[in-house]
Enzyme design. Structure first.
Site, short mmCIF file in Angstrom:
data_model
loop_
_atom_site.label_atom_id
_atom_site.label_comp_id
_atom_site.label_asym_id
_atom_site.label_seq_id
_atom_site.Cartn_x
_atom_site.Cartn_y
_atom_site.Cartn_z
N THR A 96 0.66 -1.17 -0.04
CA THR A 96 0.02 0.04 -0.23
C THR A 96 0.83 1.19 -0.02
O THR A 96 1.84 1.39 0.67
CB THR A 96 -0.95 0.09 1.15
OG1 THR A 96 -1.44 1.32 1.24
CG2 THR A 96 -0.19 -0.24 2.50
N GLU A 145 0.19 3.81 1.64
CA GLU A 145 0.35 4.28 3.24
C GLU A 145 1.94 3.86 3.87
O GLU A 145 2.13 4.31 4.77
CB GLU A 145 -0.92 3.38 3.93
CG GLU A 145 -0.94 3.71 5.43
CD GLU A 145 -1.37 5.27 5.73
OE1 GLU A 145 -2.10 5.80 4.80
OE2 GLU A 145 -1.24 5.89 6.63
N TYR A 148 -1.11 0.60 10.63
CA TYR A 148 -1.41 -0.06 9.42
C TYR A 148 -0.21 -0.29 8.42
O TYR A 148 0.27 -1.19 7.99
CB TYR A 148 -2.54 0.51 9.00
CG TYR A 148 -2.91 0.26 7.38
CD1 TYR A 148 -3.69 -1.19 7.03
CD2 TYR A 148 -2.62 0.80 6.47
CE1 TYR A 148 -3.84 -1.59 5.87
CE2 TYR A 148 -2.70 0.51 5.04
CZ TYR A 148 -3.50 -0.77 4.79
OH TYR A 148 -3.67 -1.26 3.32
N LYS A 192 2.03 -3.23 7.29
CA LYS A 192 2.28 -3.63 5.63
C LYS A 192 3.71 -3.56 5.25
O LYS A 192 3.95 -4.25 4.50
CB LYS A 192 1.26 -2.59 5.09
CG LYS A 192 -0.21 -2.93 5.10
CD LYS A 192 -0.48 -3.90 4.19
CE LYS A 192 -2.03 -4.22 3.94
NZ LYS A 192 -2.54 -5.20 2.99
P1 NAP Z 1 -11.36 -4.41 2.81
O1 NAP Z 1 -12.73 -3.94 1.91
O2 NAP Z 1 -11.40 -3.79 3.69
O3 NAP Z 1 -11.49 -6.00 2.74
C1 NAP Z 1 -10.74 -6.62 3.56
C2 NAP Z 1 -10.74 -7.98 3.45
O4 NAP Z 1 -10.02 -8.74 4.56
C3 NAP Z 1 -12.31 -8.23 3.94
O5 NAP Z 1 -12.91 -9.47 3.09
C4 NAP Z 1 -12.09 -8.96 5.37
O6 NAP Z 1 -13.30 -9.59 5.64
C5 NAP Z 1 -10.84 -9.41 5.31
N1 NAP Z 1 -10.12 -10.08 6.63
C6 NAP Z 1 -9.98 -9.02 7.67
N2 NAP Z 1 -9.44 -9.55 8.65
C7 NAP Z 1 -9.29 -10.92 8.23
C8 NAP Z 1 -8.92 -12.00 8.95
N3 NAP Z 1 -8.51 -12.02 10.09
N4 NAP Z 1 -9.19 -13.26 8.33
C9 NAP Z 1 -9.33 -13.26 7.05
N5 NAP Z 1 -9.67 -12.25 6.36
C10 NAP Z 1 -9.76 -10.97 7.01
O7 NAP Z 1 -10.15 -3.94 1.86
P2 NAP Z 1 -9.96 -3.56 0.28
O8 NAP Z 1 -10.13 -2.31 0.07
O9 NAP Z 1 -10.77 -4.48 -0.73
O10 NAP Z 1 -8.52 -3.72 0.04
C11 NAP Z 1 -7.70 -5.23 -0.18
C12 NAP Z 1 -6.39 -5.00 0.37
O11 NAP Z 1 -5.60 -4.17 -0.45
C13 NAP Z 1 -6.16 -4.93 1.62
O12 NAP Z 1 -5.00 -5.74 2.01
C14 NAP Z 1 -5.75 -3.41 1.79
O13 NAP Z 1 -5.16 -3.41 2.78
C15 NAP Z 1 -4.98 -3.41 0.51
N6 NAP Z 1 -4.97 -2.04 0.02
C16 NAP Z 1 -6.07 -1.49 -0.08
C17 NAP Z 1 -6.24 -0.13 -0.95
C18 NAP Z 1 -7.58 0.62 -1.09
O14 NAP Z 1 -7.49 1.79 -1.39
N7 NAP Z 1 -8.61 0.03 -1.47
C19 NAP Z 1 -4.95 0.64 -1.13
C20 NAP Z 1 -3.65 -0.04 -0.86
C21 NAP Z 1 -3.87 -1.64 -0.25
P3 NAP Z 1 -14.40 -9.28 6.36
O15 NAP Z 1 -15.30 -9.10 5.19
O16 NAP Z 1 -14.91 -10.29 7.14
O17 NAP Z 1 -14.20 -7.68 7.01
O1 G4F Z 2 -10.58 7.07 3.24
P1 G4F Z 2 -9.42 6.78 4.23
O2 G4F Z 2 -9.92 6.08 5.55
O3 G4F Z 2 -8.33 6.21 3.39
P2 G4F Z 2 -6.77 5.92 3.79
O4 G4F Z 2 -6.42 6.40 5.12
O5 G4F Z 2 -6.04 6.85 2.78
O6 G4F Z 2 -6.60 4.55 3.56
C1 G4F Z 2 -6.94 3.68 2.72
O7 G4F Z 2 -6.14 3.73 1.52
C2 G4F Z 2 -4.57 3.25 1.65
C3 G4F Z 2 -3.72 3.41 0.58
O8 G4F Z 2 -2.96 4.68 0.89
C4 G4F Z 2 -5.09 1.70 2.03
F1 G4F Z 2 -3.62 1.09 2.16
C5 G4F Z 2 -5.77 1.49 3.17
O9 G4F Z 2 -6.24 0.20 3.47
C6 G4F Z 2 -7.29 2.24 2.73
O10 G4F Z 2 -7.76 1.54 1.89
O11 G4F Z 2 -8.95 8.49 4.55
C7 G4F Z 2 -8.49 9.11 3.70
C8 G4F Z 2 -7.95 10.55 4.13
C9 G4F Z 2 -7.18 10.34 5.38
O12 G4F Z 2 -6.29 11.50 5.09
C10 G4F Z 2 -8.10 11.05 6.43
O13 G4F Z 2 -7.63 11.58 7.43
O14 G4F Z 2 -9.37 11.05 4.32
C11 G4F Z 2 -9.00 11.77 5.35
N1 G4F Z 2 -10.43 11.90 6.31
C12 G4F Z 2 -11.11 12.88 6.71
N2 G4F Z 2 -12.31 12.92 7.26
C13 G4F Z 2 -11.29 10.86 6.57
C14 G4F Z 2 -12.40 11.32 7.24
N3 G4F Z 2 -11.04 9.53 6.76
C15 G4F Z 2 -11.99 8.79 7.02
N4 G4F Z 2 -12.00 7.13 6.94
N5 G4F Z 2 -13.41 9.25 7.78
C16 G4F Z 2 -13.37 10.80 7.60
O15 G4F Z 2 -14.23 11.08 8.32
#
Ligand code: NAP
Ligand code: G4F
Length: 343
Positions: A126, A128, A149, A153
């Site tokens: 990620t 992050e 987090y 990672k």
């Molecule tokens: P998400 O919607 O939060 O999905 C996370 C998944 O992990 C869910 O299926 C969750 O299951 C499962 N999980 C959590 N804890 C677990 C455990 N102990 N055992 C088995 N499964 C578990 O995340 P996403 O946005 O699809 O992201 C997918 C991956 O990419 C993650 O690893 C995230 O850190 C990474 N990532 C995401 C982004 C982004 O912007 N979306 C960016 C960079 C990296 P439940 O449904 O039961 O909660």
């Molecule tokens: O949507 P966010 O919670 O995403 P964040 O923290 O960037 O993390 C996501 O992206 C990562 C990749 O860089 C993934 F690895 C991670 O698993 C996840 O998918 O927050 C985005 C931004 C932050 O700066 C946060 O401080 O939005 C700001 N924010 C402002 N108000 C908020 C809020 N975030 C959340 N969740 N809720 C708020 O009310």
């Protein structure tokens, strides 16, 4: 012979899109699912109904359940998407975050290569992990994570992905993905929260909502584009890591404005800092800033440079920032209109 893929985190945003994509490519898809008190199948309803995927119960906390899942599915490719993926929450549950996001990968890889040393593994790294490193961030940038987090990672990325590849010759890759969103995004992430809240306000179902830091900048792409590249990464001759990003960054405030534009809501900003609010055309407050949503340490600016993926994988994003915001806004409008008309 059909190729078999095991997806951990199949019930999440990316897992559901990836499962659909791999089924479309003719894969036999297996998914690891943990037991929860709510229905975790919401995003997978159609695939499950049509019996297009196979679900196995398991948990990243427990090696025995991962071993059983691997023995049952015998995958050629593993996509490790399971994570405690909420950065804000990771400050409250650092141990759980570390155990799933780092130790979980270690358990999975150790069991997987015992069964099949030639298995190909994708790890969801990620942006992050860059933390305080200034943009643009690419494969050569240094990592300075600030959240539990990001730290977990990075530990997985360095000590499993990089080290196992180099020292043990395993086929293990990571995608260093920047933020990617969709109508299936978890409701606590900021883009989905904004889309839901403004759609409800538009329909008169809610009066106002609160956000934290409006000035944080993120590089937001569309999740559907990002799962295609996970597959592409595992088809390369040699395992490698790739940054995946749009190359554009926007503030949280700009995301609010883009969603409001799509919903034809006129908003104005007033005040600054913790006193900043947004008002609608009648001067009613629809958005406040609340300290509660600020993080102990913030990552201020993420903007990725994905030239390597564009060059070597031929990948590029297809959905612009405005289109992404509109897609999410219109999905919520449709959903809540439907719910409103049903009552
Ligand atoms: P998400 O919607 O939060 O999905 C996370 C998944 O992990 C869910 O299926 C969750 O299951 C499962 N999980 C959590 N804890 C677990 C455990 N102990 N055992 C088995 N499964 C578990 O995340 P996403 O946005 O699809 O992201 C997918 C991956 O990419 C993650 O690893 C995230 O850190 C990474 N990532 C995401 C982004 C982004 O912007 N979306 C960016 C960079 C990296 P439940 O449904 O039961 O909660
Ligand atoms: O949507 P966010 O919670 O995403 P964040 O923290 O960037 O993390 C996501 O992206 C990562 C990749 O860089 C993934 F690895 C991670 O698993 C996840 O998918 O927050 C985005 C931004 C932050 O700066 C946060 O401080 O939005 C700001 N924010 C402002 N108000 C908020 C809020 N975030 C959340 N969740 N809720 C708020 O009310």
């Amino acid at each position: 012979m059909k190729k078999r893929a095991l997806i951990t985190g199949i019930t999440g945003q990316d897992g559901s899109y990836l499962a659909e994509y791999l089924v479309g490519l003719g894969y036999e898809v297996w998914g690891l699912m943990r037991r929860t008190s709510l229905d975790p199948m919401l995003r997978l309803e159609s695939l499950v109904r049509k019996r297009r995927i196979n679900i196995i119960y398991g948990n990243m906390h427990h090696a025995s359940s991962l071993k059983a899942a691997l023995e049952m599915s015998r995958p050629h490719e593993i996509y490790n998407l399971a994570a405690q993926s909420d950065v804000g929450i990771s400050f409250f549950v650092p141990e759980e975050t570390e155990d799933i996001n780092y130790a979980g990968l270690k358990r999975l890889v150790d069991e997987a290569v015992r069964i099949n040393p030639k298995v190909r593994i994708y790890q969801a790294s990620t942006s992050e992990m860059y933390g305080k490193t200034l943009p643009p961030q690419n494969e050569r940038s240094s990592f300075k994570p600030v959240s539990p987090y990001g730290k977990a990672k990075l530990r997985a990325h360095k000590t499993i992905v990089e080290a196992y590849r180099k020292r043990r010759g395993l086929y293990i890759c990571s995608g260093i993905l920047f933020n990617h969103e969709s109508p299936r995004r978890g409701e606590h992430f900021v883009t989905r929260k904004i889309a839901i809240s403004l759609a409800k306000i538009k329909l008169g179902l809610q009066k106002s909502f609160s956000l934290g830091n409006l000035n944080a900048r993120r590089d937001w792409g569309y999740a559907g584009d990002y799962v295609r590249v996970m597959y592409a990464i595992l088809q390369q001759e040699k395992p490698d890591d790739f940054v995946i990003a749009t190359g554009e960054s926007h503030t949280v405030r700009e995301f609010v404005e883009a969603v409001a534009r799509s919903l034809r809501m006129k908003i104005r900003w007033k005040g600054t800092g913790l006193r900043e609010i947004a008002v609608d055309e009648r001067g009613r407050t629809i958005l406040r800033v609340d300290k509660k949503y600020y993080r102990p340490v913030e990552v201020n600016h993420l903007r990725g440079d994905s030239m390597k993926a564009r060059r070597e994988l031929g990948w590029k994003p297809t959905v612009s920032f405005d289109r992404l915001a509109a897609m999410m806004a219109q999905a919520e409008l449709k959903r809540f209109r439907h719910m409103k008309s049903a009552v």
